[in-house]
Design an enzyme around this catalytic site. Structure first.
Site, mmCIF file in Angstrom:
data_model
loop_
_atom_site.group_PDB
_atom_site.id
_atom_site.type_symbol
_atom_site.label_atom_id
_atom_site.label_comp_id
_atom_site.label_asym_id
_atom_site.label_seq_id
_atom_site.Cartn_x
_atom_site.Cartn_y
_atom_site.Cartn_z
ATOM 1 N N SER A 179 0.858 -1.181 0.000
ATOM 2 C CA SER A 179 0.000 0.000 0.000
ATOM 3 C C SER A 179 0.895 1.232 0.000
ATOM 4 O O SER A 179 2.041 1.187 0.458
ATOM 5 C CB SER A 179 -0.931 0.020 1.217
ATOM 6 O OG SER A 179 -0.175 0.099 2.414
ATOM 7 N N ARG A 218 3.499 -11.798 2.766
ATOM 8 C CA ARG A 218 2.569 -11.980 1.655
ATOM 9 C C ARG A 218 3.266 -12.129 0.302
ATOM 10 O O ARG A 218 2.754 -12.832 -0.572
ATOM 11 C CB ARG A 218 1.579 -10.815 1.615
ATOM 12 C CG ARG A 218 0.725 -10.752 2.865
ATOM 13 C CD ARG A 218 -0.340 -9.682 2.770
ATOM 14 N NE ARG A 218 -1.153 -9.648 3.990
ATOM 15 C CZ ARG A 218 -2.190 -8.850 4.179
ATOM 16 N NH1 ARG A 218 -2.547 -8.005 3.222
ATOM 17 N NH2 ARG A 218 -2.870 -8.893 5.304
#
Length: 336
Positions: A179, A218
């Site tokens: 992000s 991730r």
């Protein structure tokens, strides 16, 4: 992955930092992280005025708290490597199993401090770096411009990069891996971080931005699932080959450990600790004191140590000499 991301950011002019794992609650609060309450994502240290950090953004922002920067110093581009600790309260669910949502992981974070008029351009720049890193990993992804109603308090605008994960959900889906947020003056106002323009005596608030370079929880999911081949091996992207030193990770063979002979060095015949007798039996040598060994050499029966004997605290001995076998005679009486 960490080294790959760092080398990429160093080439872009970022200054690397290895940040602390703990910060004071007022720093977390200043950056918009709630260190208290039932829905907090922050671990607090018992009996201490400290919290575990959830991202290097916290400590990199805190580094410039209560500071006045010169205009010539801006923009600042920082790359922080940190452990990240998160309670993940309220995040239970099938799609959160495994590596996707964990309580501790390592992350390389981008953090920038700019003049107010430069923050939007810096935001696009951080997003471009995230995209280049993902393109180097050869993972399918999409960019999501987060709706205002889904933004947290600090962010003025936020982009998420979601990578395609074939094993996620029923038939595969996208999952957030990075992000990038433009927090404008929300954090700098609370941290009192300002700058002074040339020829001016007035202090102005800086703008602060942050973006994920790579999260080591991730990113491996997307890598393994997208690059796995039919035989079970995993192809290594070109960008990672210099760090891996190979083209692929081979499939795991279940019987490989059992089938692989142990490396015992040059072969030598095994020798018993005591010379075998003619009938092929191996005799155990006494192991308690010189007296037992002297009796063994003489072919006599070794005395049984009793309670309080020097060789034992008490009770029956653990081992006896060859001549101590009941009803089978002494070592001298055996054939050979």
């Amino acid at each position: 992955l960490q080294r790959y991301a760092l080398d990429f950011l160093l080439a872009e002019g970022f200054t690397p930092f290895l940040t602390p794992d703990m910060a004071r609650p007022e720093i977390l609060d200043g950056l918009g992280f709630n260190p208290r309450g039932e829905e907090t994502q922050v671990y607090s240290i018992a009996n201490e005025n400290l919290c575990l950090v959830g991202t290097a953004e916290i400590t990199l922002g805190g580094l410039y708290a209560d500071q006045i920067l010169d205009e010539d110093q801006l923009p600042l581009k920082l790359a922080g490597v940190s452990h990240c600790f998160r309670t993940e309260a309220g995040a239970a669910g099938r799609e959160s199993k495994g590596l996707y949502r964990v309580h501790q992981f390592t992350k390389v974070e981008m953090f920038a401090i700019t003049r107010p008029e430069d923050s939007e351009a810096m935001h696009e720049y951080l997003l471009a770096q995230e995209e280049k890193i993902m393109q180097g990993l050869e993972v399918p992804y999409r960019v999501v411009d987060i709706a205002g109603g889904d933004l947290g308090a600090p962010a003025y605008r936020k982009y998420d990069i979601e990578a395609w994960m074939p094993g996620r959900g029923e038939g595969g889906s996208y999952g957030e891996v990075t992000s990038a947020s433009n927090c404008t003056d929300y954090q700098s106002r609370r941290l009192r971080t300002r700058f002074r323009r040339k020829g001016s005596k007035k202090n102005e608030l800086v703008h602060m931005l942050n973006g994920t370079a790579v999260a080591l929880s991730r990113a491996p999911i997307a890598l393994l699932e997208n690059h796995q081949r039919a035989d079970g091996s995993v192809a290594i992207p070109e960008a990672l080959k210099p760090y891996m030193g190979r083209d692929a990770i081979g499939p795991r063979c279940r019987n490989s450990a059992a089938a692989r002979p142990r490396n015992r060095g040059p072969h030598r015949p095994r020798q018993d600790r005591a010379d075998p007798s003619a009938d092929g039996r191996r005799h155990r040598s006494p192991s308690r004191g010189e007296g037992a060994r002297d009796h063994h050499r003489a072919g006599l029966r070794a005395p049984r140590p009793g309670r309080g004997s020097p060789g034992r605290r008490g009770g029956r001995p653990r081992s006896r000499g060859p001549g101590a076998d009941h009803g089978r005679g002494s070592h001298r009486d055996r054939p050979g």
